[in-house]
Design a protein around this motif. Structure first.
Motif, short mmCIF file in Angstrom:
data_model
loop_
_atom_site.label_atom_id
_atom_site.label_comp_id
_atom_site.label_asym_id
_atom_site.label_seq_id
_atom_site.Cartn_x
_atom_site.Cartn_y
_atom_site.Cartn_z
N GLU A 1 27.53 46.61 -38.36
CA GLU A 1 27.64 47.70 -38.98
C GLU A 1 28.13 48.97 -37.75
OE1 GLU A 1 24.88 49.80 -41.39
OE2 GLU A 1 24.50 47.86 -42.44
N SER A 2 27.45 49.01 -36.92
CA SER A 2 28.02 49.96 -35.72
C SER A 2 29.52 49.70 -35.38
CB SER A 2 26.95 49.76 -34.63
OG SER A 2 27.58 50.40 -33.17
N ASN A 3 29.79 48.31 -35.23
CA ASN A 3 31.24 47.97 -34.92
C ASN A 3 32.11 48.65 -35.88
OD1 ASN A 3 30.59 47.03 -32.42
ND2 ASN A 3 30.31 44.99 -33.01
N ASP B 1 31.90 50.79 -38.13
CA ASP B 1 31.89 52.37 -38.01
C ASP B 1 32.97 52.57 -37.00
OD1 ASP B 1 30.20 52.79 -40.28
OD2 ASP B 1 28.53 53.41 -38.87
N LYS B 2 32.87 52.10 -35.77
CA LYS B 2 33.79 52.37 -34.62
C LYS B 2 35.24 51.96 -35.00
CE LYS B 2 30.37 52.11 -30.97
NZ LYS B 2 30.04 51.93 -29.73
N SER C 1 36.52 51.68 -37.91
CA SER C 1 36.74 52.74 -38.99
C SER C 1 37.31 54.09 -38.39
CB SER C 1 35.78 52.87 -40.10
OG SER C 1 35.63 51.92 -40.76
N GLN C 2 36.70 54.60 -37.40
CA GLN C 2 36.88 55.81 -36.94
C GLN C 2 38.15 55.52 -36.12
OE1 GLN C 2 33.42 56.83 -34.54
NE2 GLN C 2 32.24 57.35 -36.14
#
Length: 127
Positions: free
Chosen positions: A7-9, A11-12, A14-15
């Motif tokens: 999930e963290s990846n 988000d990154k 997506s950003q």
């Protein structure tokens, strides 16, 4: 734990995607406005060239009109006075054209803009 990292990846990613998309869009938009600016500049240069060529035609016409009176014979005092007035007006017209040419020469010939058209005008003014 792997789920959190994933999930963290996401988000990154997506950003990063949003940043790249925004940069790409802005560059495309800037390219279009740059292209429009260049086209506007080129249109203005073409208008300037047309203006200079129009002035050249005006000078040619003016010279033709003045040449007509050089062939007149048997002129009386009134005619000579009128011709003298024409000469004075012609000098004023010539001085105006020289100021116009000097302004163009200082600003444009040095930059290589409409050089040929302006130099032709100079040749006409000096004859």
């Amino acid at each position: 734990m792997t789920m959190l990292t994933c999930e963290s990846n996401i988000d990154k990613i997506s950003q990063t995607f949003e940043k790249v998309r925004s940069l790409s869009y802005n560059e495309k938009r800037n390219f279009i406005s740059t292209e429009e600016s260049i086209n506007t500049l080129l249109d203005t240069i073409n208008e300037l060239k047309q203006s200079v060529n129009s002035k050249k035609q005006t000078i040619d016409s003016f010279v033709g009109i003045l040449e007509q009176i050089t062939w007149l014979n048997d002129l009386d005092e009134t005619c000579l006075i009128k011709i003298n007035e024409i000469i004075s007006l012609s000098r004023d017209f010539h001085a105006t054209l020289i100021r116009y040419y000097n302004s163009l020469a200082e600003n444009l010939i040095a930059k290589g803009i409409a050089r040929r058209e302006i130099q032709i005008s100079n040749c006409l003014l000096m004859t």
